[in-house]
Design a protein around this motif. Structure first.
Motif, PDB file in Angstrom:
ATOM      1  N   ILE A  49       0.843  -1.194   0.000  1.00 57.65           N
ATOM      2  CA  ILE A  49       0.000   0.000   0.000  1.00 57.65           C
ATOM      3  C   ILE A  49       0.880   1.246   0.000  1.00 57.65           C
ATOM      4  O   ILE A  49       1.714   1.409   0.899  1.00 57.65           O
ATOM      5  N   PRO A  50       0.736   2.131  -0.960  1.00 56.25           N
ATOM      6  CA  PRO A  50       1.539   3.357  -0.976  1.00 56.25           C
ATOM      7  C   PRO A  50       1.338   4.162   0.309  1.00 56.25           C
ATOM      8  O   PRO A  50       0.211   4.341   0.772  1.00 56.25           O
ATOM      9  N   ASP A  51       2.458   4.648   0.861  1.00 57.81           N
ATOM     10  CA  ASP A  51       2.363   5.396   2.109  1.00 57.81           C
ATOM     11  C   ASP A  51       3.470   6.440   2.183  1.00 57.81           C
ATOM     12  O   ASP A  51       4.027   6.839   1.159  1.00 57.81           O
ATOM     13  N   SER A  52       3.787   6.864   3.391  1.00 59.93           N
ATOM     14  CA  SER A  52       4.719   7.973   3.593  1.00 59.93           C
ATOM     15  C   SER A  52       6.180   7.558   3.523  1.00 59.93           C
ATOM     16  O   SER A  52       7.068   8.411   3.653  1.00 59.93           O
ATOM     17  N   ARG A  53       6.483   6.263   3.342  1.00 57.74           N
ATOM     18  CA  ARG A  53       7.883   5.829   3.306  1.00 57.74           C
ATOM     19  C   ARG A  53       8.570   6.323   2.036  1.00 57.74           C
ATOM     20  O   ARG A  53       8.125   6.030   0.923  1.00 57.74           O
ATOM     21  N   PRO A  54       9.664   7.060   2.166  1.00 62.81           N
ATOM     22  CA  PRO A  54      10.426   7.460   0.978  1.00 62.81           C
ATOM     23  C   PRO A  54      11.289   6.308   0.473  1.00 62.81           C
ATOM     24  O   PRO A  54      11.820   5.518   1.265  1.00 62.81           O
ATOM     25  N   LEU A  55      11.409   6.216  -0.824  1.00 61.77           N
ATOM     26  CA  LEU A  55      12.302   5.209  -1.400  1.00 61.77           C
ATOM     27  C   LEU A  55      13.738   5.527  -1.034  1.00 61.77           C
ATOM     28  O   LEU A  55      14.121   6.694  -0.894  1.00 61.77           O
ATOM     29  N   GLU A  56      14.554   4.481  -0.895  1.00 60.34           N
ATOM     30  CA  GLU A  56      15.953   4.643  -0.540  1.00 60.34           C
ATOM     31  C   GLU A  56      16.856   4.119  -1.646  1.00 60.34           C
ATOM     32  O   GLU A  56      16.452   3.250  -2.435  1.00 60.34           O
ATOM     33  N   ASP A  57      18.047   4.652  -1.708  1.00 58.47           N
ATOM     34  CA  ASP A  57      19.025   4.193  -2.682  1.00 58.47           C
ATOM     35  C   ASP A  57      19.280   2.699  -2.492  1.00 58.47           C
ATOM     36  O   ASP A  57      19.530   2.240  -1.371  1.00 58.47           O
ATOM     37  N   GLY A  58      19.162   1.916  -3.576  1.00 58.80           N
ATOM     38  CA  GLY A  58      19.354   0.478  -3.491  1.00 58.80           C
ATOM     39  C   GLY A  58      18.069  -0.321  -3.387  1.00 58.80           C
ATOM     40  O   GLY A  58      18.102  -1.556  -3.460  1.00 58.80           O
ATOM     41  N   ASP A  59      16.933   0.352  -3.212  1.00 55.58           N
ATOM     42  CA  ASP A  59      15.645  -0.339  -3.163  1.00 55.58           C
ATOM     43  C   ASP A  59      15.289  -0.907  -4.539  1.00 55.58           C
ATOM     44  O   ASP A  59      15.721  -0.396  -5.580  1.00 55.58           O
ATOM     45  N   ILE A  60      14.459  -1.945  -4.539  1.00 57.98           N
ATOM     46  CA  ILE A  60      13.742  -2.337  -5.747  1.00 57.98           C
ATOM     47  C   ILE A  60      12.262  -2.195  -5.428  1.00 57.98           C
ATOM     48  O   ILE A  60      11.835  -2.385  -4.280  1.00 57.98           O
ATOM     49  N   ILE A  61      11.469  -1.835  -6.424  1.00 58.04           N
ATOM     50  CA  ILE A  61      10.045  -1.603  -6.186  1.00 58.04           C
ATOM     51  C   ILE A  61       9.226  -2.120  -7.352  1.00 58.04           C
ATOM     52  O   ILE A  61       9.494  -1.788  -8.511  1.00 58.04           O
ATOM     53  N   ASN A  62       8.243  -2.962  -7.050  1.00 60.20           N
ATOM     54  CA  ASN A  62       7.277  -3.385  -8.054  1.00 60.20           C
ATOM     55  C   ASN A  62       6.091  -2.436  -8.019  1.00 60.20           C
ATOM     56  O   ASN A  62       5.511  -2.192  -6.956  1.00 60.20           O
ATOM     57  N   ILE A  63       5.771  -1.883  -9.161  1.00 59.82           N
ATOM     58  CA  ILE A  63       4.598  -1.017  -9.286  1.00 59.82           C
ATOM     59  C   ILE A  63       3.572  -1.763 -10.129  1.00 59.82           C
ATOM     60  O   ILE A  63       3.844  -2.154 -11.263  1.00 59.82           O
ATOM     61  N   ASP A  64       2.394  -1.983  -9.552  1.00 58.95           N
ATOM     62  CA  ASP A  64       1.333  -2.783 -10.179  1.00 58.95           C
ATOM     63  C   ASP A  64       0.173  -1.861 -10.533  1.00 58.95           C
ATOM     64  O   ASP A  64      -0.517  -1.335  -9.658  1.00 58.95           O
ATOM     65  N   VAL A  65      -0.026  -1.652 -11.832  1.00 60.70           N
ATOM     66  CA  VAL A  65      -1.039  -0.720 -12.341  1.00 60.70           C
ATOM     67  C   VAL A  65      -2.171  -1.495 -13.006  1.00 60.70           C
ATOM     68  O   VAL A  65      -1.925  -2.376 -13.838  1.00 60.70           O
ATOM     69  N   THR A  66      -3.403  -1.174 -12.630  1.00 59.88           N
ATOM     70  CA  THR A  66      -4.573  -1.697 -13.339  1.00 59.88           C
ATOM     71  C   THR A  66      -5.533  -0.547 -13.595  1.00 59.88           C
ATOM     72  O   THR A  66      -5.830   0.235 -12.684  1.00 59.88           O
ATOM     73  N   VAL A  67      -5.993  -0.431 -14.833  1.00 58.93           N
ATOM     74  CA  VAL A  67      -6.944   0.626 -15.179  1.00 58.93           C
ATOM     75  C   VAL A  67      -8.248  -0.011 -15.660  1.00 58.93           C
ATOM     76  O   VAL A  67      -8.247  -1.092 -16.259  1.00 58.93           O
ATOM     77  N   TYR A  68      -9.342   0.686 -15.393  1.00 56.02           N
ATOM     78  CA  TYR A  68     -10.671   0.259 -15.848  1.00 56.02           C
ATOM     79  C   TYR A  68     -11.155   1.296 -16.846  1.00 56.02           C
ATOM     80  O   TYR A  68     -11.559   2.400 -16.482  1.00 56.02           O
ATOM     81  N   LEU A  69     -11.042   0.958 -18.127  1.00 57.53           N
ATOM     82  CA  LEU A  69     -11.348   1.900 -19.200  1.00 57.53           C
ATOM     83  C   LEU A  69     -12.476   1.349 -20.067  1.00 57.53           C
ATOM     84  O   LEU A  69     -12.361   0.245 -20.613  1.00 57.53           O
ATOM     85  N   ASN A  70     -13.553   2.103 -20.166  1.00 55.66           N
ATOM     86  CA  ASN A  70     -14.710   1.699 -20.985  1.00 55.66           C
ATOM     87  C   ASN A  70     -15.225   0.307 -20.628  1.00 55.66           C
ATOM     88  O   ASN A  70     -15.656  -0.463 -21.493  1.00 55.66           O
ATOM     89  N   GLY A  71     -15.122  -0.009 -19.322  1.00 57.66           N
ATOM     90  CA  GLY A  71     -15.686  -1.274 -18.844  1.00 57.66           C
ATOM     91  C   GLY A  71     -14.763  -2.467 -18.922  1.00 57.66           C
ATOM     92  O   GLY A  71     -15.206  -3.605 -18.710  1.00 57.66           O
ATOM     93  N   TYR A  72     -13.460  -2.232 -19.192  1.00 58.86           N
ATOM     94  CA  TYR A  72     -12.497  -3.325 -19.303  1.00 58.86           C
ATOM     95  C   TYR A  72     -11.241  -2.994 -18.504  1.00 58.86           C
ATOM     96  O   TYR A  72     -10.752  -1.863 -18.537  1.00 58.86           O
ATOM     97  N   HIS A  73     -10.691  -4.025 -17.813  1.00 62.99           N
ATOM     98  CA  HIS A  73      -9.489  -3.855 -17.011  1.00 62.99           C
ATOM     99  C   HIS A  73      -8.238  -4.222 -17.800  1.00 62.99           C
ATOM    100  O   HIS A  73      -8.201  -5.259 -18.483  1.00 62.99           O
TER     101      HIS A  73
END
Length: 336
Positions: A190-214
């Protein structure tokens, strides 16, 4: 975005917010009724330990091949801690909302595959393309000092600016518009107040619902100067043979899933070799989203009932694409 139980089983059954894929050529579908495979260990009140109930012989083999700790891992890296959450972001009137919005109940997995006519295919291509564009933009924001909540804000704005709805927002009560899974977080961070740090890896998972389709996609990004160990993990995510070679853990409790008019549908997609029955169907759409770990592949869930981390704090990486089955093979919908 992925799904295990009551709320938790649903989350673990569909990784990416389930179709069994045989990596050795043929695809195979796995029976989606997998709830009996999972159990919870609540001995530690701080988190929930998720395990799969496997036959003794098979369980021993998975422990041997997939849960070995990499002794060279940087044990000095601080484990993740929950940060502060900002208020839920608003969506302007006129944007089509998924049916589950404002319903705290977990929707679960819809029965039957997601099959499309020509109009539906074009809608899936459009939602997949937008998801890919948003993800690409989100990746440009990954820098030391940037808060994951700031990434959520930017992703949210880009999605609604394009007339779409951020699918994770309100799904089973999920409070944000994107999942940001840092370091040992396997998924659903869950995105929160933690700042990213040098050396981190981060998975960003995006889902959009456009015109009734994900459209559903994710990538693991490097933040600053990342260790060779982390780079090798990320490079290996889609290559099962290499995962075995490097003795990486394969997370089995989270799977891909059908996607389209609904966020999560049959089939359940396993990310390890299997001999389950089933075949891909023309005009079907589903996600493939393997998750690897450097150490233990056993997941633990935080008390927020969403954030899933490795039990030993070892790094985890994931990638995800939405796939369309055509007469000529598989078409990746979530790429720019």
């Amino acid at each position: 975005m992925a799904n295990v139980t009551s709320s938790l089983q649903h989350k673990l059954l569909v990784s990416s917010f389930g179709f069994g894929v045989s990596i050795e050529g043929r695809s195979s579908l796995l029976n989606p009724t997998l709830h009996h495979l999972f159990r919870f260990n609540n001995n530690n009140p701080g988190n929930k330990h998720l395990t799969m109930q496997l036959p003794p012989t098979f369980s021993t083999l998975t422990d041997l091949f997939f849960n070995r700790r990499n002794d060279d891992e940087n044990v000095n890296r601080k484990r993740l801690q929950p940060g502060k959450l900002s208020p839920r972001r608003s969506v302007p009137p006129g944007i089509l909302l998924p049916p589950y919005v404002n319903n705290q109940m977990m929707p679960g997995i819809a029965s039957g595959p997601e099959l499309h006519d020509q109009k539906g295919i074009e809608c899936m291509r459009a939602s997949g393309k937008l998801a890919a564009q948003v993800l690409k933009y989100a990746g440009t924001l990954v820098k030391p000092g940037v808060k994951t909540d700031e990434i959520d804000e930017a992703v949210h704005q880009m999605i609604i600016d394009n007339g779409a709805y951020p699918s994770p927002l309100g799904y089973g009560g999920f409070p944000k518009s994107v999942c940001t899974s840092v370091n040992e977080c396997i998924c659903h961070g869950i995105p929160d107040s933690r700042p990213l740090e040098d050396g981190d890896i981060i998975n960003i998972d995006v889902t959009v619902y456009l015109n009734g389709y994900h459209g559903d996609t994710s990538t693991t990004f490097f933040c600053g100067d990342v260790s060779d160990e982390a780079k090798n993990l990320v490079k290996t995510v889609f290559l099962s043979d290499h995962a075995d070679k490097h003795r990486y853990g394969v997370v089995r409790q989270f799977v891909g899933h059908g996607v389209g008019r609904v966020f999560h549908a049959e089939p359940v997609v396993n990310h390890y070799r299997n001999n389950e029955r089933g075949r891909m169907v023309l005009n079907q759409t589903f996600t493939i989203e393997p998750m690897l770990t450097i150490g233990s592949s056993n997941p633990r869930m935080w008390n927020d009932d969403w954030t899933v981390v490795t039990e030993d704090g070892s790094l985890s990486a994931q990638f995800e694409h939405t796939i369309l089955i055509t007469e000529n093979g598989a078409e990746i919908l979530t790429q720019c």
